[in-house]
Design a protein around this motif. Sequence first.
Motif, PDB file in Angstrom:
ATOM      1  N   SER A 106      21.570  10.702 -10.504  1.00 49.62           N
ATOM      2  CA  SER A 106      20.817  11.916 -10.832  1.00 49.62           C
ATOM      3  C   SER A 106      19.326  11.772 -10.556  1.00 49.62           C
ATOM      4  CB  SER A 106      21.020  12.281 -12.304  1.00 49.62           C
ATOM      5  OG  SER A 106      20.651  11.180 -13.113  1.00 49.62           O
ATOM      6  N   GLN A 107      18.844  10.545 -10.328  1.00 51.86           N
ATOM      7  CA  GLN A 107      17.419  10.374 -10.086  1.00 51.86           C
ATOM      8  C   GLN A 107      17.186   9.471  -8.878  1.00 51.86           C
ATOM      9  OE1 GLN A 107      17.464  10.404 -14.535  1.00 51.86           O
ATOM     10  NE2 GLN A 107      15.370   9.732 -14.147  1.00 51.86           N
ATOM     11  N   ILE A 108      16.450   9.979  -7.896  1.00 50.49           N
ATOM     12  CA  ILE A 108      16.174   9.168  -6.709  1.00 50.49           C
ATOM     13  C   ILE A 108      14.689   9.229  -6.377  1.00 50.49           C
ATOM     14  CG2 ILE A 108      18.480   9.346  -5.679  1.00 50.49           C
ATOM     15  CD1 ILE A 108      17.450  11.499  -3.843  1.00 50.49           C
ATOM     16  N   SER A 109      14.226   8.142  -5.791  1.00 45.70           N
ATOM     17  CA  SER A 109      12.833   8.106  -5.351  1.00 45.70           C
ATOM     18  C   SER A 109      12.800   8.426  -3.861  1.00 45.70           C
ATOM     19  CB  SER A 109      12.243   6.713  -5.615  1.00 45.70           C
ATOM     20  OG  SER A 109      13.156   5.726  -5.175  1.00 45.70           O
ATOM     21  N   ALA A 110      11.607   8.629  -3.329  1.00 47.08           N
ATOM     22  CA  ALA A 110      11.470   8.886  -1.892  1.00 47.08           C
ATOM     23  C   ALA A 110      10.087   8.448  -1.452  1.00 47.08           C
ATOM     24  CB  ALA A 110      11.650  10.378  -1.600  1.00 47.08           C
ATOM     25  N   ALA A 111      10.002   8.041  -0.187  1.00 45.33           N
ATOM     26  CA  ALA A 111       8.723   7.610   0.400  1.00 45.33           C
ATOM     27  C   ALA A 111       8.034   6.551  -0.463  1.00 45.33           C
ATOM     28  CB  ALA A 111       7.804   8.817   0.607  1.00 45.33           C
ATOM     29  N   SER A 112       8.819   5.586  -0.945  1.00 48.89           N
ATOM     30  CA  SER A 112       8.268   4.571  -1.853  1.00 48.89           C
ATOM     31  C   SER A 112       7.682   3.378  -1.106  1.00 48.89           C
ATOM     32  CB  SER A 112       9.379   4.019  -2.754  1.00 48.89           C
ATOM     33  OG  SER A 112      10.017   5.046  -3.421  1.00 48.89           O
ATOM     34  N   GLU A 113       6.749   2.724  -1.748  1.00 49.90           N
ATOM     35  CA  GLU A 113       6.242   1.440  -1.274  1.00 49.90           C
ATOM     36  C   GLU A 113       6.389   0.447  -2.408  1.00 49.90           C
ATOM     37  OE1 GLU A 113       5.446   0.664   1.718  1.00 49.90           O
ATOM     38  OE2 GLU A 113       5.608   2.714   2.450  1.00 49.90           O
ATOM     39  N   THR A 114       6.645  -0.818  -2.088  1.00 55.93           N
ATOM     40  CA  THR A 114       6.823  -1.808  -3.161  1.00 55.93           C
ATOM     41  C   THR A 114       5.740  -2.874  -3.119  1.00 55.93           C
ATOM     42  OG1 THR A 114       8.228  -3.201  -1.788  1.00 55.93           O
ATOM     43  CG2 THR A 114       9.331  -1.505  -3.104  1.00 55.93           C
ATOM     44  N   ASN A 115       4.720  -2.639  -2.279  1.00 55.33           N
ATOM     45  CA  ASN A 115       3.644  -3.640  -2.203  1.00 55.33           C
ATOM     46  C   ASN A 115       2.371  -3.104  -2.861  1.00 55.33           C
ATOM     47  OD1 ASN A 115       3.859  -1.835   0.072  1.00 55.33           O
ATOM     48  ND2 ASN A 115       1.947  -2.731   0.767  1.00 55.33           N
ATOM     49  N   PRO A 116       1.576  -4.003  -3.455  1.00 48.81           N
ATOM     50  CA  PRO A 116       0.318  -3.556  -4.048  1.00 48.81           C
ATOM     51  C   PRO A 116      -0.548  -2.879  -2.985  1.00 48.81           C
ATOM     52  CG  PRO A 116       0.770  -5.846  -4.606  1.00 48.81           C
ATOM     53  CD  PRO A 116       1.773  -5.452  -3.578  1.00 48.81           C
ATOM     54  N   GLY A 117      -1.146  -1.759  -3.336  1.00 47.62           N
ATOM     55  CA  GLY A 117      -2.002  -1.042  -2.379  1.00 47.62           C
ATOM     56  C   GLY A 117      -1.212  -0.308  -1.320  1.00 47.62           C
ATOM     57  N   GLU A 173      -5.320  -9.564   2.913  1.00 47.28           N
ATOM     58  CA  GLU A 173      -6.245 -10.210   3.854  1.00 47.28           C
ATOM     59  C   GLU A 173      -6.032 -11.712   3.930  1.00 47.28           C
ATOM     60  OE1 GLU A 173     -10.275  -9.125   3.188  1.00 47.28           O
ATOM     61  OE2 GLU A 173      -9.806  -6.991   3.411  1.00 47.28           O
ATOM     62  N   LYS A 174      -5.787 -12.338   2.777  1.00 46.55           N
ATOM     63  CA  LYS A 174      -5.740 -13.805   2.768  1.00 46.55           C
ATOM     64  C   LYS A 174      -4.460 -14.358   3.387  1.00 46.55           C
ATOM     65  CE  LYS A 174      -8.785 -14.866  -1.040  1.00 46.55           C
ATOM     66  NZ  LYS A 174      -8.830 -14.987  -2.477  1.00 46.55           N
ATOM     67  N   THR A 175      -3.334 -13.729   3.121  1.00 44.65           N
ATOM     68  CA  THR A 175      -2.061 -14.332   3.506  1.00 44.65           C
ATOM     69  C   THR A 175      -1.387 -13.650   4.686  1.00 44.65           C
ATOM     70  OG1 THR A 175      -0.859 -12.866   2.035  1.00 44.65           O
ATOM     71  CG2 THR A 175      -1.589 -14.965   1.097  1.00 44.65           C
ATOM     72  N   GLY A 176      -1.813 -12.443   5.006  1.00 42.04           N
ATOM     73  CA  GLY A 176      -1.138 -11.712   6.080  1.00 42.04           C
ATOM     74  C   GLY A 176       0.175 -11.108   5.612  1.00 42.04           C
ATOM     75  N   SER A 177       0.538 -11.346   4.342  1.00 42.74           N
ATOM     76  CA  SER A 177       1.787 -10.801   3.802  1.00 42.74           C
ATOM     77  C   SER A 177       1.536  -9.401   3.237  1.00 42.74           C
ATOM     78  CB  SER A 177       2.266 -11.714   2.671  1.00 42.74           C
ATOM     79  OG  SER A 177       3.024 -10.991   1.744  1.00 42.74           O
ATOM     80  N   THR A 178       2.542  -8.549   3.250  1.00 37.94           N
ATOM     81  CA  THR A 178       2.358  -7.237   2.631  1.00 37.94           C
ATOM     82  C   THR A 178       2.558  -7.330   1.125  1.00 37.94           C
ATOM     83  OG1 THR A 178       4.689  -6.670   2.831  1.00 37.94           O
ATOM     84  CG2 THR A 178       3.245  -6.008   4.659  1.00 37.94           C
ATOM     85  N   GLY A 179       3.158  -8.426   0.654  1.00 32.36           N
ATOM     86  CA  GLY A 179       3.409  -8.574  -0.781  1.00 32.36           C
ATOM     87  C   GLY A 179       4.501  -7.663  -1.283  1.00 32.36           C
ATOM     88  N   ALA A 180       5.353  -7.169  -0.371  1.00 31.61           N
ATOM     89  CA  ALA A 180       6.403  -6.231  -0.784  1.00 31.61           C
ATOM     90  C   ALA A 180       7.395  -6.913  -1.735  1.00 31.61           C
ATOM     91  CB  ALA A 180       7.133  -5.697   0.436  1.00 31.61           C
ATOM     92  N   GLN A 181       7.782  -6.172  -2.772  1.00 30.37           N
ATOM     93  CA  GLN A 181       8.682  -6.724  -3.790  1.00 30.37           C
ATOM     94  C   GLN A 181      10.087  -6.901  -3.225  1.00 30.37           C
ATOM     95  OE1 GLN A 181       9.083  -4.110  -7.107  1.00 30.37           O
ATOM     96  NE2 GLN A 181      10.370  -5.533  -8.238  1.00 30.37           N
TER      97      GLN A 181
END
Length: 258
Positions: A112-123, A138-146
């Motif tokens: 009954s509940q869905i998300s859309a256009a989500s991001e899981t990384n800070p910023g 900037e430091k690691t080049g990683s997106t930090g995505a969960q």
Amino acid sequence: MDRAQEGGINDVGIGALFGLVDYRFEILAIMEHARHLEEDYGCGPHTVSFPRIEPAEGTPFSQRENIPHPVSDKDFMKIIAIIRIAMPYTGIIISTRERPELRDQLVRYGVSQISAASETNPGGYDEEGDNTKAKPYEKTGSTGAQFTLGDHRSLDEVISMMIDGGYIPSFCTGCYRKGRVGADFMDLAKPGLIKEYCKPNAMFTFREYLEDYASPETKEKGLRLLKELTQTFPKEELKRRVEGNLCKIGEGERDLYF
Ligand code: SF4
């Protein structure tokens, strides 16, 4: 959840990260948890979430070949259907971890509940909520995505899918704002009486979305769906009130709810 309830939080949501142990155990544990909350606090979970482990950066354990108890799509659909039958009153949440075709199907099984256009990384979003310009750290080049996303559709595309299925996309938060929470909410949700509020409120918030954010194609078919739905209210007075509010929203009024 016990401590949250004891601390005065009326609505709690539960869930399990599927893939860690046998999914049969998880289903029974979710049902037992719900029963315990009902018995001790008079209120079962407001929502249940069903995340499956998805690969995440820097976490070898989350890679598909290392997941100890992977859950197949078929079993996943079964899990959703079982919880929907066992807990008809609860909101069932599916995130953008899952692929579009599976999410579209799961809506029919009880989600009954869905998300859309989500991001899981800070910023992951800019100040306007745009999620298309996410930058790596900037430091690691990683997106930090969960975790890795499976559904990259825009909100408008997800809304369009729901309209095609005859569902009313709802942005309603009426219960929280009217104080219909905790046991008071469950008294309405369990016998199914809440739909008297959900349906009109869903239609009002959907109309706002169509007016303010939808693409022209989505707006056109959404307005058609609203027109059809207005005819389905059996009580003439309620039908008139719903039509009246929809009209006011079309003329620019906002934030109307029962
Ligand atoms: S009235 Fe709105 S907030 Fe309350 S249960 Fe229905 S959709 Fe949710």
